[in-house]
Design a protein around this motif. Structure first.
Motif, short mmCIF file in Angstrom:
data_model
loop_
_atom_site.label_atom_id
_atom_site.label_comp_id
_atom_site.label_asym_id
_atom_site.label_seq_id
_atom_site.Cartn_x
_atom_site.Cartn_y
_atom_site.Cartn_z
N ALA A 55 40.70 39.29 32.76
CA ALA A 55 40.39 40.72 32.87
C ALA A 55 38.87 40.93 32.95
N ARG A 56 38.11 40.20 32.14
CA ARG A 56 36.64 40.32 32.17
C ARG A 56 36.07 39.89 33.51
N GLU A 57 36.64 38.84 34.09
CA GLU A 57 36.20 38.38 35.41
C GLU A 57 36.50 39.42 36.49
N LEU A 58 37.71 39.97 36.46
CA LEU A 58 38.12 40.94 37.48
C LEU A 58 37.32 42.23 37.40
N LEU A 59 37.06 42.70 36.18
CA LEU A 59 36.40 43.99 36.00
C LEU A 59 34.89 43.88 35.81
N ASN A 60 34.42 42.66 35.60
CA ASN A 60 32.99 42.43 35.34
C ASN A 60 32.53 43.26 34.13
N ARG A 61 33.37 43.24 33.08
CA ARG A 61 33.07 43.94 31.82
C ARG A 61 33.26 42.95 30.68
#
Length: 110
Positions: A55-61
């Motif tokens: 999720a962090r990779e996909l959203l860059n968050r």
């Protein structure tokens, strides 16, 4: 020598269960295959990502715990993309998705 912080009396299991409930409420009734609408369009959920690293990779968050891959059905030729927006009262479920009727309380199945 530093003293360890006092125990809160809450087990790791209880903390993880609480986090799971928060995430379930944020995702709401959006399941794979579900279609929902809001002021931005009508969207089909293609994937629900519950792996925080992905999720962090996909959203860059840095703090992302989950993500959805959606496609805007009102835009011809629209490409799927990742979102991390929480379910709100302005979102309306049109179709519950592949796993039967969605739970309208916003809780995900276990």
């Amino acid at each position: 020598m530093m003293a360890s912080p006092p125990s809160s009396g809450v087990s790791d299991h209880e903390i993880l269960e609480g986090l799971r409930r928060v995430i379930d409420n944020q995702i709401g009734p959006r399941r794979e295959g579900a279609i929902y609408q809001n002021q931005d369009g009508a969207f089909q959920v293609l994937a629900v990502i519950r792996d925080p690293k992905r999720a962090r990779e996909l959203l860059n968050r840095r703090g992302a715990q989950w993500a959805l891959i959606v496609k805007n059905l009102l835009r011809p030729g629209a490409e799927p993309y990742a979102i991390g927006s929480v379910w709100t009262t302005s979102d309306h479920l049109v179709s519950g998705g592949d796993d039967g009727p969605a739970n309208m309380t916003g809780s995900a199945p276990r």
